[in-house]
Design an enzyme around this catalytic site. Structure first.
Site, PDB file in Angstrom:
ATOM      1  N   ARG A  58      40.857  42.065  48.814  1.00 19.98           N
ATOM      2  CA  ARG A  58      40.556  43.283  49.583  1.00 19.98           C
ATOM      3  C   ARG A  58      39.844  44.354  48.754  1.00 19.98           C
ATOM      4  O   ARG A  58      38.814  44.889  49.162  1.00 19.98           O
ATOM      5  CB  ARG A  58      41.864  43.892  50.125  1.00 19.98           C
ATOM      6  CG  ARG A  58      42.496  43.087  51.184  1.00 19.98           C
ATOM      7  CD  ARG A  58      44.013  43.289  51.176  1.00 19.98           C
ATOM      8  NE  ARG A  58      44.645  42.185  51.849  1.00 19.98           N
ATOM      9  CZ  ARG A  58      44.822  40.989  51.295  1.00 19.98           C
ATOM     10  NH1 ARG A  58      44.474  40.755  50.041  1.00 19.98           N
ATOM     11  NH2 ARG A  58      45.357  40.007  51.980  1.00 19.98           N
ATOM     12  N   THR A  59      40.438  44.697  47.610  1.00 20.05           N
ATOM     13  CA  THR A  59      39.929  45.845  46.852  1.00 20.05           C
ATOM     14  C   THR A  59      38.525  45.572  46.331  1.00 20.05           C
ATOM     15  O   THR A  59      37.609  46.377  46.508  1.00 20.05           O
ATOM     16  CB  THR A  59      40.887  46.162  45.690  1.00 20.05           C
ATOM     17  OG1 THR A  59      42.215  46.167  46.200  1.00 20.05           O
ATOM     18  CG2 THR A  59      40.571  47.493  45.052  1.00 20.05           C
ATOM     19  N   LYS A  86      35.804  35.955  25.408  1.00 25.78           N
ATOM     20  CA  LYS A  86      35.512  35.662  23.988  1.00 25.78           C
ATOM     21  C   LYS A  86      36.204  36.666  23.078  1.00 25.78           C
ATOM     22  O   LYS A  86      35.952  36.699  21.880  1.00 25.78           O
ATOM     23  CB  LYS A  86      34.003  35.717  23.743  1.00 25.78           C
ATOM     24  CG  LYS A  86      33.194  34.704  24.536  1.00 25.78           C
ATOM     25  CD  LYS A  86      31.711  34.912  24.242  1.00 25.78           C
ATOM     26  CE  LYS A  86      30.844  34.129  25.202  1.00 25.78           C
ATOM     27  NZ  LYS A  86      29.450  34.596  25.157  1.00 25.78           N
ATOM     28  N   ARG A 108      40.207  46.954  37.593  1.00 27.30           N
ATOM     29  CA  ARG A 108      41.599  46.512  37.815  1.00 27.30           C
ATOM     30  C   ARG A 108      42.038  45.822  36.536  1.00 27.30           C
ATOM     31  O   ARG A 108      41.306  44.976  35.992  1.00 27.30           O
ATOM     32  CB  ARG A 108      41.696  45.557  39.002  1.00 27.30           C
ATOM     33  CG  ARG A 108      43.087  44.927  39.107  1.00 27.30           C
ATOM     34  CD  ARG A 108      43.288  44.164  40.381  1.00 27.30           C
ATOM     35  NE  ARG A 108      43.428  45.054  41.519  1.00 27.30           N
ATOM     36  CZ  ARG A 108      43.771  44.643  42.737  1.00 27.30           C
ATOM     37  NH1 ARG A 108      44.006  43.368  42.964  1.00 27.30           N
ATOM     38  NH2 ARG A 108      43.883  45.501  43.732  1.00 27.30           N
ATOM     39  N   HIS A 136      47.710  52.532  42.135  1.00 23.90           N
ATOM     40  CA  HIS A 136      46.633  51.888  42.897  1.00 23.90           C
ATOM     41  C   HIS A 136      46.151  52.958  43.890  1.00 23.90           C
ATOM     42  O   HIS A 136      46.435  52.900  45.081  1.00 23.90           O
ATOM     43  CB  HIS A 136      47.189  50.653  43.611  1.00 23.90           C
ATOM     44  CG  HIS A 136      46.161  49.744  44.224  1.00 23.90           C
ATOM     45  ND1 HIS A 136      44.832  50.086  44.358  1.00 23.90           N
ATOM     46  CD2 HIS A 136      46.279  48.487  44.748  1.00 23.90           C
ATOM     47  CE1 HIS A 136      44.174  49.078  44.937  1.00 23.90           C
ATOM     48  NE2 HIS A 136      45.041  48.104  45.184  1.00 23.90           N
TER      49      HIS A 136
END
Ligand code: CP
Length: 312
Positions: A58-59, A86, A108, A136
């Site tokens: 969703r986000t 890496k 995120r 959030h």
């Protein structure tokens, strides 16, 4: 009105006036989003990057669509297929993205505070799309927008948030936001999933779902974050659903016109019974649409800081 900070890192940092301004701007964005022509020039010439170190449907998608609907150049950096794998540090990755002319980085990250660290080290605006167990903010803004759209105002409403409060950045952002906007917040969950000191934030804490639901205007289920559970916080999924799952019978304890919400993804049959999730009181699908409108509003407001143009 301009947002005070170049970044949106949490509801803790936003003022009531800023929250109201974002929600008002999102109303205009929803109008655009639900029209036949979704393409607007508001972000023409702007560059938006999503930088996700955790999975999302969703986000991430709503930020990408919001950017594209407003004519920005949008790209995604996923941790697994970039130089992050890496061993590149967050700051080095952020500076690399910054130096490519990026206007907004949406991050995120599993570590609480990662977006704050990034924001201090880049010129671009940073939006927190979920950091560990901290916040959030865009989820809470879309939740508040959905409640306001259905109930007219947040002030004086009784909101019951049920479930895994301990691990939930959605609950934390909603508690900050809803209490600032004058709503009364009840929370309930297994005592092992309720962090100590919650009462100090001005909310009421219950050990049974029934007490928290009584006369609620809104019932918000939370995803049980099976990936973040330490062994033994609750006995089994079945036990959880038996004591804290929202079914038809329990929903009747709330007001007759109570809204049922969930940030998604839902563990069907665990936090919400299927009949409740797909029932008439559920606004879960509206939340998804409103997520795009709220994120369009945030991208617009952050990229126009310093200009006197207003859309709401
Ligand atoms: N609610 C939410 O953050 O969903 P995603 O994990 O799919 O982005």
């Amino acid at each position: 009105m301009n947002l005070k900070s170049k970044d949106v890192l949490g509801l803790k940092e936003l003022s009531v006036e800023e929250i109201e301004h974002i929600l008002n701007t999102a109303k205009t964005m929803k109008y655009i989003l639900t029209s036949n022509n979704k393409k607007t020039p508001h972000l023409q010439g702007k560059s938006i990057i999503t930088l996700f170190y955790e999975n999302s449907t969703r986000t991430r998608l709503s930020f990408e669509l919001a950017s594209k609907y407003m004519s920005a150049s949008a790209a995604n950096v996923s941790a697994s297929s970039s130089s992050v794998s890496k061993g590149e540090t967050l700051i080095d990755t952020g500076k690399t993205i910054d130096m490519m002319g990026t206007d907004v980085i949406i991050i995120r990250h599993p570590m609480s505070g990662a977006p704050h660290l990034l924001a201090k080290n880049v010129k671009a605006s940073v939006i927190n799309a979920g950091d560990g167990m901290n916040e959030h903010p865009t989820q809470a803004l879309l939740d508040m927008f959905t409640i306001q759209e259905n109930k007219g105002s947040l002030k004086g409403l009784k909101i019951a948030i049920i479930g895994d409060i301990l691990h939930s950045r959605v609950a934390r952002s909603n508690i900050w936001g809803l209490t600032k906007m004058g709503a009364e917040v009840n929370v309930a969950g297994p005592s092992t999933l309720l962090p100590p000191g919650l009462e100090k934030t001005g909310i009421r804490v219950f050990n049974t779902i029934q007490e928290a639901l009584l006369d609620a205007d809104v019932v918000m289920g939370l995803r049980v974050q099976l990936e973040r559970q330490k062994k033994g916080l609750f006995p089994t999924v079945r036990e959880y659903a038996r004591f804290f799952g929202l079914d038809d019978k329990r929903l009747k304890l709330a007001k007759e016109d109570a809204l049922v919400m969930h940030p998604g993804p839902v563990n069907r049959g665990m936090e919400l019974a299927t009949a409740v999730m797909d029932g008439e009181q559920s606004v879960i699908n509206e939340q998804v649409t409103n997520g795009v409108a709220v994120r369009m509003a945030l991208l617009y407001l952050l990229t126009r800081r310093g200009s006197s143009e207003n859309i709401d």
